[in-house]
Each structure stands twice: as structure tokens, then as C-alpha cells.
Design a protein around this motif. Structure first.
Motif, short mmCIF file in Angstrom:
data_model
loop_
_atom_site.label_atom_id
_atom_site.label_comp_id
_atom_site.label_asym_id
_atom_site.label_seq_id
_atom_site.Cartn_x
_atom_site.Cartn_y
_atom_site.Cartn_z
N LEU A 1 6.08 72.05 6.63
CA LEU A 1 6.60 72.73 7.82
C LEU A 1 5.84 72.33 9.08
O LEU A 1 6.43 72.19 10.15
N ALA A 2 4.54 72.14 8.97
CA ALA A 2 3.75 71.71 10.13
C ALA A 2 4.18 70.32 10.58
O ALA A 2 4.32 70.06 11.79
N SER A 3 4.41 69.42 9.61
CA SER A 3 4.89 68.07 9.96
C SER A 3 6.26 68.14 10.63
O SER A 3 6.51 67.45 11.63
N LEU A 4 7.15 68.98 10.08
CA LEU A 4 8.48 69.13 10.66
C LEU A 4 8.40 69.66 12.08
O LEU A 4 9.13 69.19 12.98
N THR A 5 7.52 70.60 12.33
CA THR A 5 7.36 71.16 13.68
C THR A 5 6.94 70.09 14.68
O THR A 5 7.48 70.00 15.79
N VAL A 6 5.98 69.27 14.29
CA VAL A 6 5.51 68.21 15.19
C VAL A 6 6.62 67.19 15.44
O VAL A 6 6.81 66.73 16.57
N ILE A 7 7.38 66.85 14.40
CA ILE A 7 8.48 65.88 14.57
C ILE A 7 9.52 66.41 15.54
O ILE A 7 10.00 65.70 16.43
N VAL A 8 9.91 67.68 15.38
CA VAL A 8 10.89 68.28 16.29
C VAL A 8 10.34 68.31 17.72
O VAL A 8 11.08 68.06 18.69
N LEU A 9 9.06 68.60 17.87
CA LEU A 9 8.44 68.61 19.20
C LEU A 9 8.49 67.22 19.83
O LEU A 9 8.77 67.09 21.03
N LEU A 10 8.25 66.20 19.03
CA LEU A 10 8.30 64.83 19.55
C LEU A 10 9.71 64.43 19.96
O LEU A 10 9.92 63.83 21.02
N VAL A 11 10.70 64.76 19.12
CA VAL A 11 12.09 64.43 19.44
C VAL A 11 12.54 65.19 20.69
O VAL A 11 13.22 64.64 21.57
N ALA A 12 12.17 66.46 20.79
CA ALA A 12 12.53 67.25 21.98
C ALA A 12 11.94 66.63 23.24
O ALA A 12 12.58 66.62 24.30
N GLY A 13 10.72 66.11 23.13
CA GLY A 13 10.12 65.46 24.29
C GLY A 13 10.86 64.20 24.69
O GLY A 13 11.09 63.95 25.88
N LEU A 14 11.27 63.41 23.70
CA LEU A 14 12.00 62.17 24.00
C LEU A 14 13.33 62.45 24.70
O LEU A 14 13.65 61.82 25.71
N VAL A 15 14.09 63.41 24.18
CA VAL A 15 15.40 63.67 24.78
C VAL A 15 15.24 64.37 26.12
O VAL A 15 15.92 64.02 27.10
N GLY A 16 14.37 65.36 26.21
CA GLY A 16 14.20 66.09 27.47
C GLY A 16 13.68 65.20 28.58
O GLY A 16 14.19 65.23 29.71
N SER A 17 12.69 64.38 28.26
CA SER A 17 12.10 63.52 29.28
C SER A 17 13.08 62.46 29.75
O SER A 17 13.20 62.19 30.96
N SER A 18 13.82 61.84 28.82
CA SER A 18 14.78 60.80 29.21
C SER A 18 15.93 61.37 30.04
O SER A 18 16.40 60.72 30.97
N VAL A 19 16.38 62.58 29.71
CA VAL A 19 17.44 63.21 30.50
C VAL A 19 16.96 63.51 31.91
O VAL A 19 17.66 63.23 32.90
N VAL A 20 15.77 64.07 32.03
CA VAL A 20 15.23 64.39 33.36
C VAL A 20 15.06 63.12 34.18
O VAL A 20 15.41 63.07 35.37
#
Length: 440
Positions: A118-137
């Protein structure tokens, strides 16, 4: 009688351990900043990455940038990030020799595995969220909230484009989870070996190379990384959802099977022995062979459920996709030139294609496709024609390069009443539905 520590507390402990690593913090920071800077910088350049899907539209809309980042992330960034987050989560305890201390404190191997996963999954989701959010902005700030041209040539409204972009990013979570499951399995079975850390990236590289080969459709869709490229089906009309949905289901099955294998092997480990820190033989027999069997079963199941010809790229499909995209883009060119409005139904566009010396029933990828597009204008007896050279990749994506006449598609600019503008018919991307019918 000792009581195991609750999973929630173990999860928080493992998450803090994971994010306290300097390399994880650095990667998280990069994912939340670098895409915005990249998209903003490239969007302002005179030369665009036209060989990348949607790269040619980065000047026109802020929604093209996140898709360019998505294409790069599926090939390189997400596999590497998954390796960092999941490929070392168990092996780190082997290198440090802390398994016995952890078991004494938590008193439940099952909860340890769940917390680490679960900790690994949380970090992966955080990384993906950063990629999509940052590229959209970055895209919206640098270019703006403008319509996006789809792979069928149609113009998607900003709201529609936003929904499809976010959905495309959500779809690649499935193959990312498959790589994460493989990372957990490698970390458990290989122990101190650095191969556990590299395994997700190596598997992703192997799948990427396989997608470049002329494989049968059933094999292509059975690979757990297909959704990394299958999201392009969201940007056609109608959407080509069949290959994408199959790719997502296959990825989730791989994620489940790999994680269950890692869980069962983890519970069988002898934590009292420092020598039990990973075994290549165990990785082969209990890890690689079951996944190879899963691949074989998946290939057979897809071949039975979707009996498509070898490549899925057939002449009638190519002609239909090209004609549809041309009609949509011709309408855009008409608007640019301020000519009388015309719709796709009035144009009645069609295409006739050959591949090399093959004129009938041509099939397969290659850069030797040559097509002639024909169309009709209202109240005009003559039939318009335009020539295109097509380069089609094995996954169905094609680039249509205009070859004349010059006033239609032979030059990258068109002269409009307000100055020169990019010619939408000069060069454009399209996509062939690998599971579609051959009726156009």
C-alpha cells in the motif's frame, strides 16, 4: 498473547520510511515541477516534437502537452518510477538485515506485506498525479485552454479534450500497477540483488520493443503494457475502446497475479536465516514461469474472443481512417481560408491506398503506403484529389504526409486573409482500429 500491530499503523510507518528516502523525495519533486517547465518551454519553441503523438499541436492548445508527456511517461518515466517505488521495498530490508526486528515489532508477515504494498501504491499514485497535474498546468499556462484536434481530425472542445486527457492518464494506471506487481515480486524473490530494482524497467523495455515488432493482434493486446499506448483510441470518433479495455483488463490481471505470487512467496520465507535473501531459481520457477503461463493463456483467450487477422492493419481500415480524418481537417482548412462552409457529409470523401506493389488486400505496417483521397464540393462537378504518403506503425498509428497538390496539402502553410496559417492537411496523425471491421 501478543497482538499484531494494526495495518493502518504499519502502513503509516512504511510510508514514512519510503518518503524519507532522498531519492523518492527528489523524484516526487521532479514529477510535480519538471513536466510543467518542459511543456511550457517546448510550446514556445519554433520546432515541435512532431514525431510524438499530439506533438504537432503543442502551439495550438494547452491540452496537447499533457499527452506528449503521457507518451514519454508510458515509455520511460513510469517504468523507472515504478522500479524506485516498488522494486526495492522488500529488498531494502534484506540489505539492511532488519527483517527480524520488523517482525518482532509488528508480529505479522501478512500485515507487513500489505503495508509495504500500500505504501508503494501511494507513492506511485502521488508520482502520477504530479505528472498529470504539472503537465496540464504548464500547457494551459503557456498556450491556453483551446480545442484539440483528435486522431480522426475532428475538433474536440476544451471541455471534451480535458475529460479525455484525464481519462487517458487514468487508463495508464493499470499497466503501471502491473509493473508495480512485477516489482514487488522481483523484490521478494531476488532479495539483495539489484535486479529486483531494475525488473519493472526491464520488463517495460521488453514490452516496448515487442510492440515495435509485427506481432499478431492477440499477442500485442496480451502484453500488460498495451494500455501505455492504447489510450490513443480515446481521441478518435467513435472511440476505439476495444483494444484499450482489453489492455486495461490484462494489466489488472497481471497486477493481481504478480502481487499474489509475491505475497505467497513472502509468507514462505525463512526470516530467521540471513541466507534466505533471494534466489534466482525461485524467481524463475515461482515468478517468471507462472507469468509466462498467464501470457500464453491470455494470448489464447484474446485470439478466440477477437479473431482478427495477423496485424489488424488492413487496406479497407486504412482507407476509411484516412478518409474520415481528411474530411474533418478539410473542414478546418475551409474555415481558415474563409471559404463557404462545408460539412463532412457533403464532401463524401474516400481513399484508395496501395502498399508498395500490392494494390488489393494490402496489409501490415510500413512506410510504403500511398493513398489518393477524393472528395466532392457542393455545386462542383469536378472531383478533388490529394496524394498522401503514409507511415503506419505496428500498433496502428499512422502519419499522413501530404504530397500534393500544393494548394491542398503540398505545403505546411496556407495563405489566409489574415496571413499565413498552419495547413491542417499538410501532415497529420491518425489511428487504425486493430479490432475494427474492414467495412468502411
Amino acid at each position: 498473547m501478543s497482538v499484531p500491530v494494526p495495518v493502518a499503523r504499519v502502513y503509516r510507518f512504511e510510508l514514512v520510511k519510503l518518503v524519507s528516502q532522498w531519492r523518492i523525495r527528489l523524484v516526487v519533486l521532479a514529477c510535480w515541477i519538471a513536466p510543467a517547465l518542459f511543456v511550457a518551454a517546448v510550446s514556445q519553441q519554433g520546432s515541435l516534437p512532431v514525431d510524438t503523438l499530439f506533438g504537432r499541436w503543442m502551439h495550438a492548445t494547452g491540452w496537447a502537452g499533457p499527452l506528449v508527456v503521457l507518451g514519454f511517461s508510458g515509455q520511460w518515466a513510469l517504468p523507472l518510477l515504478t522500479s524506485l517505488a516498488a522494486g526495492d521495498v522488500f529488498a531494502a530490508e534484506d540489505r539492511l538485515g532488519t527483517w527480524r526486528h520488523l517482525l518482532v515489532a509488528i508480529r505479522s508477515p501478512r500485515r507487513i506485506f500489505a503495508a509495504k504494498a500500500l505504501a508503494s501504491l501511494t507513492v506511485i499514485v502521488l508520482l502520477v498525479a504530479g505528472l498529470v497535474g504539472s503537465s496540464v498546468v504548464g500547457g494551459l499556462t503557456a498556450v491556453g485552454n483551446q480545442p484539440l484536434v483528435g486522431l480522426d481530425g475532428s475538433l474536440l472542445s476544451p471541455g471534451d479534450a480535458a475529460g479525455r486527457v484525464l481519462l487517458a492518464w487514468a487508463c495508464v494506471l493499470a499497466p503501471t500497477l502491473a509493473l508495480a506487481g512485477i516489482g514487488l515480486l522481483g523484490s521478494v524473490t531476488l532479495g539483495r540483488s539489484p535486479m529486483g530494482l531494475l525488473l519493472p524497467a526491464l520488463v517495460a523495455l521488453a514490452m516496448q520493443l515487442a510492440q515495435m515488432l509485427p506481432l499478431p493482434v492477440s499477442v500485442r493486446l496480451a502484453l500488460p503494457g498495451y494500455a501505455f499506448i492504447g489510450w490513443k483510441g480515446l481521441f478518435t470518433g467513435p472511440e476505439q475502446l476495444g483494444p484499450l479495455l482489453i489492455g486495461i483488463v490484462v494489466s489488472l490481471v497481471w497486477a493481481l497475479v504478480a502481487t499474489v505470487l509475491a505475497y505467497l512467496l513472502f509468507l514462505r520465507r525463512d526470516f530467521t536465516s540471513l541466507a534466505d535473501g533471494g534466489s534466482p531459481r525461485r524467481a524463475l520457477t515461482a515468478g517468471a514461469l507462472p507469468l509466462a503461463g498467464l501470457l500464453a493463456v491470455t494470448i489464447g483467450g484474446i485470439a478466440i474472443a477477437a479473431p482478427i487477422s495477423h496485424s489488424g492493419i488492413q487496406q479497407a481500415k486504412v482507407e476509411h481512417s484516412l478518409a474520415v480524418a481528411f474530411a474533418h481537417l478539410y473542414r478546418q482548412q475551409t474555415d481558415e481560408l474563409h471559404r463557404p462552409a462545408v460539412n463532412e457529409a457533403q464532401l463524401r470523401s474516400s481513399a484508395a491506398c496501395t502498399k508498395g506493389d500490392v494494390a488489393d488486400d494490402a496489409e501490415g505496417a510500413g512506410n510504403d503506403w500511398r493513398c489518393v483521397v477524393s472528395w466532392h464540393l457542393p455545386d462542383v462537378k469536378a472531383t478533388g484529389t490529394a496524394v498522401y504518403q503514409l507511415d503506419i506503425t505496428p500498433d496502428g498509428r499512422f502519419v499522413a504526409d501530404g504530397d500534393g497538390p500544393k494548394e491542398v496539402n503540398g505545403y505546411f502553410l496556407v495563405r489566409t486573409p489574415i496571413g499565413d496559417e498552419p495547413n491542417p492537411l499538410w501532415q497529420f496523425d491518425g489511428n487504425v482500429d486493430l479490432l475494427g471491421t474492414t467495412k468502411g
